[in-house]
Design a protein around this motif. Structure first.
Motif, short mmCIF file in Angstrom:
data_model
loop_
_atom_site.label_atom_id
_atom_site.label_comp_id
_atom_site.label_asym_id
_atom_site.label_seq_id
_atom_site.Cartn_x
_atom_site.Cartn_y
_atom_site.Cartn_z
N ASN A 298 0.79 -1.12 0.04
CA ASN A 298 0.08 -0.04 -0.06
C ASN A 298 0.97 1.15 -0.02
OD1 ASN A 298 -3.36 -0.40 0.39
ND2 ASN A 298 -2.18 -2.07 1.32
N GLN A 299 0.67 2.45 0.68
CA GLN A 299 1.31 3.50 0.75
C GLN A 299 1.55 3.88 2.01
OE1 GLN A 299 -0.94 6.22 -1.80
NE2 GLN A 299 -0.70 4.97 -3.56
N LEU A 300 1.93 3.06 2.98
CA LEU A 300 2.18 3.61 4.36
C LEU A 300 3.45 3.91 4.39
CD1 LEU A 300 -0.28 1.48 4.69
CD2 LEU A 300 0.71 0.79 6.85
N GLN A 301 3.56 5.22 5.04
CA GLN A 301 4.96 5.72 5.15
C GLN A 301 5.34 5.58 6.69
OE1 GLN A 301 5.03 9.66 3.70
NE2 GLN A 301 4.44 9.12 1.45
N ASP A 302 4.44 5.59 7.68
CA ASP A 302 5.02 5.24 8.95
C ASP A 302 3.96 4.45 9.87
OD1 ASP A 302 2.87 6.93 10.23
OD2 ASP A 302 3.51 8.37 8.99
N PHE A 303 4.43 3.72 10.82
CA PHE A 303 3.75 2.62 11.63
C PHE A 303 4.29 2.81 13.10
CE2 PHE A 303 3.83 -1.65 13.47
CZ PHE A 303 2.26 -1.77 13.35
N ASP A 304 3.13 2.88 13.86
CA ASP A 304 3.41 2.67 15.10
C ASP A 304 2.41 1.53 16.01
OD1 ASP A 304 3.03 3.26 18.12
OD2 ASP A 304 3.10 5.25 17.78
N PHE A 305 3.40 0.46 16.58
CA PHE A 305 2.73 -0.61 16.92
C PHE A 305 1.46 -0.54 17.86
CE2 PHE A 305 6.81 -2.44 15.82
CZ PHE A 305 6.26 -4.01 15.21
N ASN A 306 1.33 0.84 18.40
CA ASN A 306 -0.14 0.99 19.32
C ASN A 306 -1.39 0.90 18.28
OD1 ASN A 306 -1.30 2.32 21.70
ND2 ASN A 306 -1.82 4.05 20.42
N SER A 307 -1.03 0.81 16.83
CA SER A 307 -2.38 0.73 16.11
C SER A 307 -2.78 -0.72 16.16
CB SER A 307 -1.91 1.02 14.60
OG SER A 307 -1.40 2.20 14.43
N VAL A 308 -1.98 -1.69 16.65
CA VAL A 308 -2.45 -2.80 16.80
C VAL A 308 -3.62 -3.11 18.00
CG1 VAL A 308 -0.59 -3.79 15.72
CG2 VAL A 308 -0.73 -3.94 17.95
N ASN A 329 6.70 3.09 18.41
CA ASN A 329 6.12 2.45 19.41
C ASN A 329 5.83 3.05 20.63
OD1 ASN A 329 4.89 0.47 21.03
ND2 ASN A 329 6.70 -1.01 21.07
N THR A 330 4.45 3.37 20.70
CA THR A 330 3.85 4.23 21.86
C THR A 330 3.04 3.50 22.74
OG1 THR A 330 2.06 4.97 20.49
CG2 THR A 330 3.94 6.43 20.66
N LEU A 331 3.29 2.17 22.52
CA LEU A 331 2.44 1.15 23.35
C LEU A 331 2.94 1.42 24.91
CD1 LEU A 331 2.35 -2.17 21.58
CD2 LEU A 331 0.09 -1.01 22.40
N THR A 332 1.98 1.15 25.98
CA THR A 332 2.28 1.42 27.29
C THR A 332 2.23 0.33 28.08
OG1 THR A 332 0.11 2.10 27.95
CG2 THR A 332 1.83 3.93 27.49
N SER A 333 1.71 -0.86 27.46
CA SER A 333 1.80 -2.31 27.82
C SER A 333 2.00 -3.26 27.04
CB SER A 333 0.33 -2.45 28.72
OG SER A 333 -0.65 -2.31 27.79
#
Length: 436
Positions: A298-308, A329-333
């Motif tokens: 696709n056309q993703l330019q960034d990814f944060d594991f918090n999205s999952v 990664n902005t996940l806190t747990s």
């Protein structure tokens, strides 16, 4: 006198020709199948002059092999009224007449694959109400008349793939309440009505891939029971709406920019959206039962594991072939359900494995074919105790700068080593890593 003899000779010759076209074909028994070989009925005239016989006592499976038949001879079903399965695939059939199945009252499976049928006319299957599996794949069908399937109340599987259909009659499926599987792939469809499948209350699988659909409203599948799978891949869709009762959706190779869920608590467990125009994982709605998400190419330019976190059961995440240059990664747990992460064929140049610190139960991480020159993997086994495979092929590691990485990986339990044939031309293999 000479003229009289000539006329008599011609009449005799015509009679002999007529006799020669009248043939009796006898089937060969093989494993309780009645098989007719080398049947040649290349004109409609020959249908009425041909008889069929068998040494098989009341056969239930009838098959034509190495034959050429312009249309199905009705005499077949008159002679063998107990036939349940007919295989007339690749026989050169061009026509289905209204009386073709008039005496086929017991037939359940019909295989007409690979013929030359161009039109399905109204009531073509009249007289065969028990048909449950009808295969018309790989013909030349460009027209279907509205009432062609009327009376097929037991039809469960309808295969119309690999034909030339550009449109479908609006009432084509109205009488098919038992229909479970519909295959319409590899046609020329540009439109499907918003209520086309409303009457198909038993439908569980639909394939409309490889068409030219610009719009297809899946709202018509919104029901109280589940639909197993819908494949709309290789079309021209720009948006997709996922009904809450759908379990598997394949929508790859479209032009999708928008994804929406219809209804609460979606049942979707598999979603393939590869080769579209999506720019973020955040464009996907919350899908708590989702197990597999494929957003590769696709056309993703960034990814944060918090999205999952909005996918509470996600096991496999595929983001290959995007434009990712950084991972955050902005996940806190910890997220312990995510097991497989594919990030191959992106634009990553530097990566610290610590960015996955909150995904400690990962089993496989694919970083192949990025532009990595640096990878930090300290205490790999401690941080990721079940990481079995780390894919590093096709990157741009520098040998002199990778000594620390090689040391860290040497004592890890994770398999990471490449082979020399996986290295680029300018690279060499050092301690299982291709570098230059």
């Amino acid at each position: 006198m000479v003229a009289t003899k000539s006329v008599a000779f011609l009449l005799c010759l015509l009679y002999m020709i007529k006799l020669s076209t009248a043939r009796d074909y006898k089937c060969v028994q093989e494993e309780n199948h009645c098989i007719f070989r080398d049947v040649q009925l290349k004109s409609t005239d020959s249908l009425t002059k041909t008889t069929f016989s068998s040494d098989v006592n009341s056969p239930k499976v009838l098959k034509f092999e190495s034959s050429s038949i312009v249309q199905l001879p009705p005499a077949i079903f008159q002679k063998f009224p107990n036939i349940e399965v007919l295989d007339a695939s690749f026989c050169g059939l061009k026509n289905l007449q209204s009386d073709s199945f008039s005496d086929a009252r017991n037939i359940r499976e019909v295989n007409l694959t690979g013929n030359k049928i161009a039109i399905l006319r109204n009531f073509a299957f009249d007289g065969a109400p028990k048909i449950s599996n009808l295969d018309l794949t790989q013909n030349d069908i460009s027209e279907i008349q509205e009432n062609v399937f009327d009376g097929l109340t037991e039809l469960k599987i309808l295969s119309l793939g690999n034909n030339r259909l550009a449109t479908l009659p609006s009432r084509m499926f109205n009488a098919l309440s038992s229909l479970e599987v519909v295959e319409l792939q590899n046609n020329l469809l540009s439109k499907i009505n918003d209520d086309m499948f409303t009457s198909c209350t038993s439908l569980i699988t639909l394939n409309v891939s490889h068409n030219a659909l610009q719009k297809f409203d899946l709202r018509q599948f919104l029901r109280d029971w589940s639909v197993d799978a819908i494949d709309v891949s290789f079309n021209r869709l720009k948006t997709i709406r996922i009904p809450k009762n759908l379990r598997k959706l394949v929508a790859s190779n479209n032009q999708i920019r928008s994804v929406e869920a219809i209804g609460k608590d979606p049942a979707l467990i598999f979603l393939r959206l590869s080769h579209n125009k999506l720019t973020s994982v955040d464009q996907i709605p919350s899908l708590n039962k989702l197990i597999t998400l494929d957003m590769s190419y696709n056309q993703l330019q960034d990814f944060d594991f918090n999205s999952v976190t909005k996918f509470k059961n996600l096991i496999l995440l595929k983001l290959d072939g995007n434009q990712l240059s950084t991972i955050s990664n902005t996940l806190t747990s910890d997220v312990t359900y995510l097991k497989y992460v594919h990030l191959a064929h992106n634009r990553l140049t530097h990566l610290d494995m610590d960015v996955l610190r909150t995904v400690p139960r990962i089993i496989k991480l694919d970083l192949g074919y990025n532009k990595l020159t640096e990878l930090t993997a300290k205490r790999l086994s401690d941080k990721f105790p079940v990481l079995v495979r780390l894919v590093l092929d096709g990157n741009d590691f520098r040998c002199e700068q990778s000594a620390e990485l090689m040391k860290d990986l040497k004592y890890a339990s994770t398999e990471y080593k490449s082979t020399s044939n996986q290295c680029k031309v300018e690279q060499r293999l050092v301690n299982g890593i291709c570098c230059s």
